[in-house]
Design a protein around this motif. Structure first.
Motif, mmCIF file in Angstrom:
data_model
loop_
_atom_site.group_PDB
_atom_site.id
_atom_site.type_symbol
_atom_site.label_atom_id
_atom_site.label_comp_id
_atom_site.label_asym_id
_atom_site.label_seq_id
_atom_site.Cartn_x
_atom_site.Cartn_y
_atom_site.Cartn_z
ATOM 1 N N ASN A 108 0.835 -1.205 0.000
ATOM 2 C CA ASN A 108 0.000 0.000 0.000
ATOM 3 C C ASN A 108 0.867 1.252 0.000
ATOM 4 O OD1 ASN A 108 -2.161 -1.715 0.178
ATOM 5 N ND2 ASN A 108 -2.542 -1.367 2.355
ATOM 6 N N PRO A 109 0.369 2.316 -0.615
ATOM 7 C CA PRO A 109 1.103 3.585 -0.533
ATOM 8 C C PRO A 109 1.076 4.090 0.902
ATOM 9 C CG PRO A 109 -1.078 3.939 -1.467
ATOM 10 C CD PRO A 109 -0.890 2.450 -1.359
ATOM 11 N N SER A 110 2.090 4.839 1.280
ATOM 12 C CA SER A 110 2.131 5.402 2.620
ATOM 13 C C SER A 110 2.494 6.879 2.525
ATOM 14 C CB SER A 110 3.111 4.620 3.493
ATOM 15 O OG SER A 110 4.412 4.732 2.972
ATOM 16 N N ARG A 111 2.534 7.544 3.658
ATOM 17 C CA ARG A 111 2.689 9.003 3.683
ATOM 18 C C ARG A 111 3.828 9.499 2.805
ATOM 19 N NH1 ARG A 111 2.940 13.432 2.763
ATOM 20 N NH2 ARG A 111 3.222 15.218 4.133
ATOM 21 N N TYR A 112 4.968 8.850 2.899
ATOM 22 C CA TYR A 112 6.152 9.349 2.205
ATOM 23 C C TYR A 112 6.502 8.511 0.976
ATOM 24 C CZ TYR A 112 6.426 11.990 6.501
ATOM 25 O OH TYR A 112 6.119 12.823 7.544
ATOM 26 N N CYS A 113 5.688 7.530 0.664
ATOM 27 C CA CYS A 113 5.958 6.615 -0.467
ATOM 28 C C CYS A 113 4.683 6.497 -1.295
ATOM 29 C CB CYS A 113 6.400 5.245 0.035
ATOM 30 S SG CYS A 113 7.826 5.287 1.159
ATOM 31 N N ALA A 160 8.577 10.810 -1.440
ATOM 32 C CA ALA A 160 9.261 10.197 -2.584
ATOM 33 C C ALA A 160 8.999 10.977 -3.865
ATOM 34 C CB ALA A 160 8.809 8.742 -2.736
ATOM 35 N N CYS A 161 7.771 11.432 -4.070
ATOM 36 C CA CYS A 161 7.472 12.184 -5.292
ATOM 37 C C CYS A 161 8.205 13.519 -5.308
ATOM 38 C CB CYS A 161 5.963 12.392 -5.441
ATOM 39 S SG CYS A 161 5.120 10.917 -6.058
ATOM 40 N N ASP A 162 8.259 14.193 -4.191
ATOM 41 C CA ASP A 162 9.056 15.432 -4.120
ATOM 42 C C ASP A 162 10.497 15.158 -4.552
ATOM 43 O OD1 ASP A 162 6.895 16.823 -2.991
ATOM 44 O OD2 ASP A 162 7.552 16.436 -0.937
#
Lengths: 278, 278, 278, 278
Positions: A108-113, A160-162
């Motif tokens: 699952n995606p998480s806050r920073y990933c 991660a997107c940043d």
């Protein structure tokens, strides 16, 4: 695999104006491949400590209330590592239908990933590669080659997107990008905090694990220290789960020392060992 | 509190071109306050189903492979609810030092609930209120009054911060904003998926729980259905953990029916009951 | 360079419930290299039209009030293109000290082109290339190869950074990413809206210009139509400046037709011509 | 309205290792309501300066190349302000159909003012208010009351949406949020940089203008200085257009002094004057 011994020390000094609760996650984890002995946590001045196990993985945490003035928290222990060296050419990725239930949340995606935003990105770069250890290794290499390691370039809300846009970060960012790319490809991945032998400058470290061949295999996209010298503190979905210190209120960190030393110097600088200590 | 009975039905019809794995989370959870009986999961055409418990809360999931063509998955059960009605004027917020260890992860930010970005926002709005049930209730009211419920206005990557700017969303967004605000204030909060009696139009529903007085208390910021008619499927950090269907590949959802009926019509439309079924 | 003639037609049909103002930017621009004749704008039912020139580049706009019911707006014109073919091996990038003052704003980040976030990204990919036309051409190629052209994959708030992560978009997104990368490298770049011969399916098109050798040179990262068949409507910092239709209120676009035809079929499908029509 | 005189000084000292181009926007603008005399720009050591007018509003800029070592740039001038005091109870918002063409671009979203994401947010808060000066004044008050002025809390990539979530910022952020809300409501708004009498600590300042009653009216959501003591340097879509210094390469700002003094002390601390100097 030969046993390795790592001497751990960390010391955090805080100053607060009013009583302030802190949750520390600095003690090494007990696992079947990581034995912890001679463990000592001292708080000066003496303060009651509430020992907890947090999260589904049993991360160890210490909760205490810093009293006004200065407090020094010292942790030391000896970690004896008997990591499974799992690589036999068969560190395959499991199909979704074969993944154990307790591993599924790490897709699952998480806050920073934010893996949910990166399906095409990850597939374009890594979709056609041979699945398994080599693919995760190539993800790690790509992250290492694409990002600059720049202390101070990111903050506690950086994702991660940043980082995929700005292309700079620190260890936690390297791990977050790697985890997000793995999850986007269907490879369970999680964040690990810990100590690292031969890390320069010495500090706590963030690395990651991918679920391969039925094991959680350690990777470090920063390549700053050999994975065979990692001592795990805890694991979680991302750095949010394993902060070294969580402060409920205002405190000043006045000094910090972290050491992880192999007294027998058995741990060399090979960066590409294949290790599981989960 | 009087016992309540809810008849649950859901039917999902999929069409796929190639064998496609699906993870369903549509079966009601067994808890000490929610008894599930007469449970039936049928897959037509007949397909092997792998029953799993995922995540630290033991969410129930069904994993199966859709074969090329059409597949209809029918679930039905009877849920007998004996919720604890916990409100005795003392649904207090626990200090951080008193929170049980297993509750702490629900203070961390998650993919869709970026509480780490909202400390000042939440404190400005709700920091001076009396702590406890009333405060969470006021958060829920604020979310209800500030957001428009607009089907189609958000997507699978929409987060609480996105919604706080655009001010429209659906049930999952109302829950995510509420959760993010609670966590920013130090109140553990988690996402709950489930069935809801008297929801119009009938659908699966997303609501949330805040940890108050030592219990997980149900809230629904959409105020679309009475909390006393909620039947929980599962809980997690946010919607990422409890998707009704996770598809590994391409599939078309050709039809969907969801029903939650109280045959004795015991559940009226009171929207402000205080309920715990965790 | 031989003269080219393009017959332009567009027809937009709207339906509104209450009087609704619309600003149309569908009329071709007059430039020294693009002559517009036989121009006709008809509104049915007949409605007063306010003709404007907006922005520093003199984009032509038509402002009118749609009355309740249906309105059809038809535009037709003949564009005679005598583009400068500027390529003589010397389409260099100017140093910042040499850039004309009116070009400097096209180095600034804009709503959909967050060049300020992409310095390292752009430099890593394109920093070591020979500066000039070839470099912008390689940026265009990279965008073309990295993004999937997927109608419906983006919306009106999607930015270059969003697209660099999700890796799908439509013509405006391809242009925005190219512009953002150019600006991050110090190359002034702007968005151009227009008609395009041989675009399939026919539609308005978004492309971009980079400032090279003292001229604004046309590029199309979608490679969907030959640049020699582009007829410019207007230019701006990004798509925000040149929306085909800006509605102040609610309206339904009930049908839309766009045509750009070269009656002499002089425009072939060569995608790599070097053209300036600014 | 009585004439006001403001003495302006600014001094920027840079140190560079290699020749580095800088674009300065520190000179006060000439307008019919702001007369600039005794103007002096000195660069020490002496360096050729290229004087430019950038953007559609004729912002004045100075472009020069800093040579290795230290460079000090001093600007001084006397500004005589004869602002139109436009308030006669009739500072109305113009309907979109009445707005002059050159004003329309200031309704478009820009890099730091994402008005396209805030239609509902702005309408919920300010949609039912009386249109005109009072509404913009209330927007300004809301921004002042909702944000904390916290030096260092934002950076060069921070946008209005970021600030609406984190609720802290500096003068540029207060202006960006105000501009974004105005545009979302259909009120043209733009960013103004300048000097401000009685600003403490002295610094360059960022404020904004809304187009009301056919004039550009000054507002300052920080309420840190009286608008009657503002001396404009330049205006633009947002701070991206009017950076005080744009550096092409690496430079260290070793010291900075900014002064705006009214020798006759005519400018008092009234914060709510209605002023136009455009």
């Amino acid at each position: 695999m030969t046993e390795r011994t790592v001497k751990l020390h960390s010391e955090l000094a805080y100053s607060v104006d009013t009583p302030t609760t802190i949750l520390l996650q600095v003690a090494a984890m007990h696992t079947s491949r990581q034995f912890i002995s001679d463990e000592l946590l001292t708080v000066n001045p003496s303060t009651p400590v509430d020992f907890l196990q947090t999260g589904p993985l049993g991360n160890r945490a210490s909760r205490l209330i810093l009293q006004p003035g200065a407090t020094v928290i010292h942790y030391s222990a000896t970690a004896t590592l008997e990591p499974k060296e799992p690589y036999d050419g068969n560190l395959f990725e499991l199909d979704y239908t074969e993944l154990p239930a307790d591993v599924l949340p790490y897709l699952n995606p998480s806050r920073y990933c934010e893996s949910d935003k990166l399906y095409k990105f990850a597939t374009d770069l890594f979709g056609n590669m041979n699945r398994g250890y080599d693919r995760v290794s190539k993800i790690t290499d790509w992250v290492y080659n694409s990002l600059a390691y720049t202390p101070g370039s990111t903050g506690p809300s950086t994702t991660a997107c940043d980082v995929l846009l700005q292309r700079t970060g620190v260890c936690r960012d390297f791990a977050h990008v790697s985890i997000a790319l793995c999850r986007a490809l269907g490879i369970p991945a999680r964040y690990v905090s810990g100590y690292a032998v031969n890390l320069n400058p010495p500090d706590f470290h963030g690395f990651f694990e991918a679920f391969l061949g039925g094991d959680w295999i350690l990777f470090d996209a920063t390549k700053l220290a050999p994975v065979s010298g990692f001592v795990r503190i805890g694991a979680g979905r991302d750095a949010a789960d394993v902060a070294f210190a969580t402060l409920i209120g205002q405190a000043t960190l006045t000094s910090m020392t972290v050491q992880a030393i192999d007294p027998n110097q058995k741990i060399d600088d090979a960066r590409n060992e294949v290790i599981s200590t989960a």
